[in-house]
Design a protein around this motif. Structure first.
Motif, PDB file in Angstrom:
ATOM      1  N   SER A 222       0.814  -1.229   0.000  1.00 26.37           N
ATOM      2  CA  SER A 222       0.000   0.000   0.000  1.00 26.37           C
ATOM      3  C   SER A 222       0.841   1.271   0.000  1.00 26.37           C
ATOM      4  O   SER A 222       0.477   2.269   0.632  1.00 26.37           O
ATOM      5  CB  SER A 222      -0.963   0.015   1.192  1.00 26.37           C
TER       6      SER A 222
ATOM      7  N   ILE B 127       4.438  -6.133 -13.092  1.00 28.48           N
ATOM      8  CA  ILE B 127       3.884  -7.154 -13.991  1.00 28.48           C
ATOM      9  C   ILE B 127       2.372  -6.968 -14.099  1.00 28.48           C
ATOM     10  O   ILE B 127       1.676  -6.895 -13.082  1.00 28.48           O
ATOM     11  CB  ILE B 127       4.215  -8.561 -13.454  1.00 28.48           C
ATOM     12  N   ARG B 128       1.914  -6.890 -15.334  1.00 24.40           N
ATOM     13  CA  ARG B 128       0.490  -6.654 -15.610  1.00 24.40           C
ATOM     14  C   ARG B 128      -0.331  -7.926 -15.399  1.00 24.40           C
ATOM     15  O   ARG B 128       0.092  -9.014 -15.779  1.00 24.40           O
ATOM     16  CB  ARG B 128       0.370  -6.201 -17.064  1.00 24.40           C
ATOM     17  N   LEU B 129      -1.504  -7.772 -14.797  1.00 18.54           N
ATOM     18  CA  LEU B 129      -2.462  -8.888 -14.757  1.00 18.54           C
ATOM     19  C   LEU B 129      -3.463  -8.647 -15.891  1.00 18.54           C
ATOM     20  O   LEU B 129      -3.052  -8.587 -17.040  1.00 18.54           O
ATOM     21  CB  LEU B 129      -3.123  -8.989 -13.372  1.00 18.54           C
ATOM     22  N   ALA B 130      -4.754  -8.443 -15.588  1.00 17.56           N
ATOM     23  CA  ALA B 130      -5.725  -8.247 -16.669  1.00 17.56           C
ATOM     24  C   ALA B 130      -5.657  -6.847 -17.275  1.00 17.56           C
ATOM     25  O   ALA B 130      -6.160  -6.619 -18.356  1.00 17.56           O
ATOM     26  CB  ALA B 130      -7.130  -8.523 -16.159  1.00 17.56           C
ATOM     27  N   GLY B 131      -5.070  -5.919 -16.578  1.00 20.34           N
ATOM     28  CA  GLY B 131      -4.999  -4.539 -17.069  1.00 20.34           C
ATOM     29  C   GLY B 131      -3.955  -3.754 -16.302  1.00 20.34           C
ATOM     30  O   GLY B 131      -3.201  -4.327 -15.518  1.00 20.34           O
ATOM     31  N   PRO B 132      -3.949  -2.447 -16.502  1.00 20.98           N
ATOM     32  CA  PRO B 132      -2.864  -1.640 -15.919  1.00 20.98           C
ATOM     33  C   PRO B 132      -3.110  -1.186 -14.477  1.00 20.98           C
ATOM     34  O   PRO B 132      -2.242  -0.578 -13.873  1.00 20.98           O
ATOM     35  CB  PRO B 132      -2.832  -0.422 -16.843  1.00 20.98           C
ATOM     36  N   ASN B 133      -4.281  -1.477 -13.919  1.00 22.75           N
ATOM     37  CA  ASN B 133      -4.587  -0.946 -12.582  1.00 22.75           C
ATOM     38  C   ASN B 133      -4.077  -1.813 -11.437  1.00 22.75           C
ATOM     39  O   ASN B 133      -3.828  -1.307 -10.347  1.00 22.75           O
ATOM     40  CB  ASN B 133      -6.100  -0.745 -12.421  1.00 22.75           C
ATOM     41  N   VAL B 134      -3.980  -3.102 -11.667  1.00 27.13           N
ATOM     42  CA  VAL B 134      -3.481  -4.005 -10.621  1.00 27.13           C
ATOM     43  C   VAL B 134      -2.213  -4.678 -11.141  1.00 27.13           C
ATOM     44  O   VAL B 134      -2.237  -5.323 -12.188  1.00 27.13           O
ATOM     45  CB  VAL B 134      -4.526  -5.087 -10.260  1.00 27.13           C
TER      46      VAL B 134
ATOM     47  N   TYR C  65       1.573  -6.838 -10.202  1.00 27.31           N
ATOM     48  CA  TYR C  65       2.482  -7.519  -9.283  1.00 27.31           C
ATOM     49  C   TYR C  65       3.799  -6.742  -9.283  1.00 27.31           C
ATOM     50  O   TYR C  65       4.226  -6.232 -10.329  1.00 27.31           O
ATOM     51  CB  TYR C  65       2.795  -8.925  -9.777  1.00 27.31           C
TER      52      TYR C  65
ATOM     53  N   VAL D 129       7.086 -15.717 -16.140  1.00 22.83           N
ATOM     54  CA  VAL D 129       6.112 -14.748 -16.640  1.00 22.83           C
ATOM     55  C   VAL D 129       6.474 -14.369 -18.075  1.00 22.83           C
ATOM     56  O   VAL D 129       7.670 -14.252 -18.398  1.00 22.83           O
ATOM     57  CB  VAL D 129       6.050 -13.497 -15.726  1.00 22.83           C
ATOM     58  N   ASP D 130       5.470 -14.208 -18.889  1.00 25.02           N
ATOM     59  CA  ASP D 130       5.704 -13.818 -20.275  1.00 25.02           C
ATOM     60  C   ASP D 130       6.285 -12.398 -20.322  1.00 25.02           C
ATOM     61  O   ASP D 130       5.847 -11.516 -19.574  1.00 25.02           O
ATOM     62  CB  ASP D 130       4.385 -13.854 -21.047  1.00 25.02           C
TER      63      ASP D 130
ATOM     64  N   ARG E  31       4.217  -9.179 -20.376  1.00 25.08           N
ATOM     65  CA  ARG E  31       3.528  -8.704 -19.167  1.00 25.08           C
ATOM     66  C   ARG E  31       4.395  -7.776 -18.315  1.00 25.08           C
ATOM     67  O   ARG E  31       3.887  -7.161 -17.380  1.00 25.08           O
ATOM     68  CB  ARG E  31       3.081  -9.887 -18.315  1.00 25.08           C
TER      69      ARG E  31
END
Lengths: 164, 119
Positions: free
Chosen positions: B8, B31-38, B40, B108-109, B112
């Motif tokens: 946080s 590292i991107r998950l489904a989009g740019p807001n969340v 890793y 990870v690809d 991402r």
């Protein structure tokens, strides 16, 4: 009709068709997105009495097709069917009430007027009852939504292994 | 990514750096998950085509132990050897003080990897 009028009329019709196509597409996207938002809202609603639990499970079930398949990934057997999901939602409510679900980065790709491919990130915020510290887990999912009887419902959800 | 980065907090991601050069071992990346807001936040442990394993908590890359001064606590994880794909990186967090099953890590690809953390 003069040639200029014909061209103007064709241009107006073309623009109208394009606007209709764009609006129907964006409205369908918004409807699909709303299914996921409603699901998260219902999931996060808390209740403890028996009737409330059943009503909440029924509301959660409304977001899914009767034959929905949910694959949560390694270590979790797939969930088959809306009835199974509603039963789980009802039984696990005391546990799920301990965390808050957020669906972020919901991307909707309309395959055709009645089918959509969706990707999203599920965030689970959990606060430790002992230390009070908040932990956050994030997981990526791919989903399929179908429209039947003018209503979008989720027919499949699969966890994506971002890190393999 | 404790203790290097805390939960946080606000971090700055350099999204240009990997257009100039490829990610390096030790880089902390978003590292991107489904989009740019969340995203890793993980550290690059192994590069494309390298072999990685974990033996009693010690990471080995191509059979040699990796020196990781940024890891302050570690449990005795064991992870069988995998070969990183030609368009992949192997990433881990710095906090290894929990059970291995509670830690998200792996290949990870490259597509991402959004950028490197500046701070």
């Amino acid at each position: 009709m003069s040639r200029r009028r014909q061209i103007t009329l064709a241009a107006v019709l073309l623009a109208g068709a394009a606007l209709w196509w764009w609006r129907s597409g964006s409205s369908a996207e918004a409807e699909v997105r709303a299914v996921f938002e409603n699901f998260a809202t219902e999931f996060n609603s808390t209740t403890s009495d028996g009737l409330g639990l059943i009503a909440r499970a029924a509301h959660i079930g409304e977001s899914f097709t009767p034959d929905v398949v949910i694959e949560l990934g390694q270590g979790s057997p797939p969930i088959h069917g809306r009835e199974t999901l509603m039963g789980m939602a009802s039984r696990l409510q005391p546990r799920t009430a301990a965390f808050v679900l957020e669906l972020d980065d919901v991307n909707v790709d309309l395959r055709d007027p009645d089918h959509a491919d969706v990707t999203f990130t599920a965030l689970i915020r959990r606060r430790s009852g002992v230390s009070g510290e908040e932990s956050i887990d994030a997981r990526e999912f791919a989903a399929e939504a179908v429209r039947a009887d003018r209503r979008w419902r989720v027919s499949r959800v699969v966890a994506i292994d971002t890190l393999r | 990514m404790e203790p290097t980065y805390h939960d946080s907090t606000l971090n700055l991601v350099n999204r240009i750096v990997y257009r100039i050069r490829a990610p390096r071992r030790g880089d902390v990346v978003a590292i991107r998950l489904a989009g740019p807001n969340v995203l890793y936040v993980k550290r690059i442990i192994a590069l494309p085509t390298e072999r990685v394993s974990i033996i009693e908590g010690i990471v080995e890359v191509n059979g040699a132990p990796l020196i990781e001064p940024y890891v302050h606590s570690r449990q005795r994880w064991n992870y069988p050897e995998v070969t990183v794909g030609p368009r992949e990186y192997f990433v881990m967090g710095d906090n290894r003080g929990m059970k291995m099953g509670d830690h998200d890590f792996g290949r990870v690809d490259a597509s991402r990897v959004l950028g490197g953390l500046v701070f």
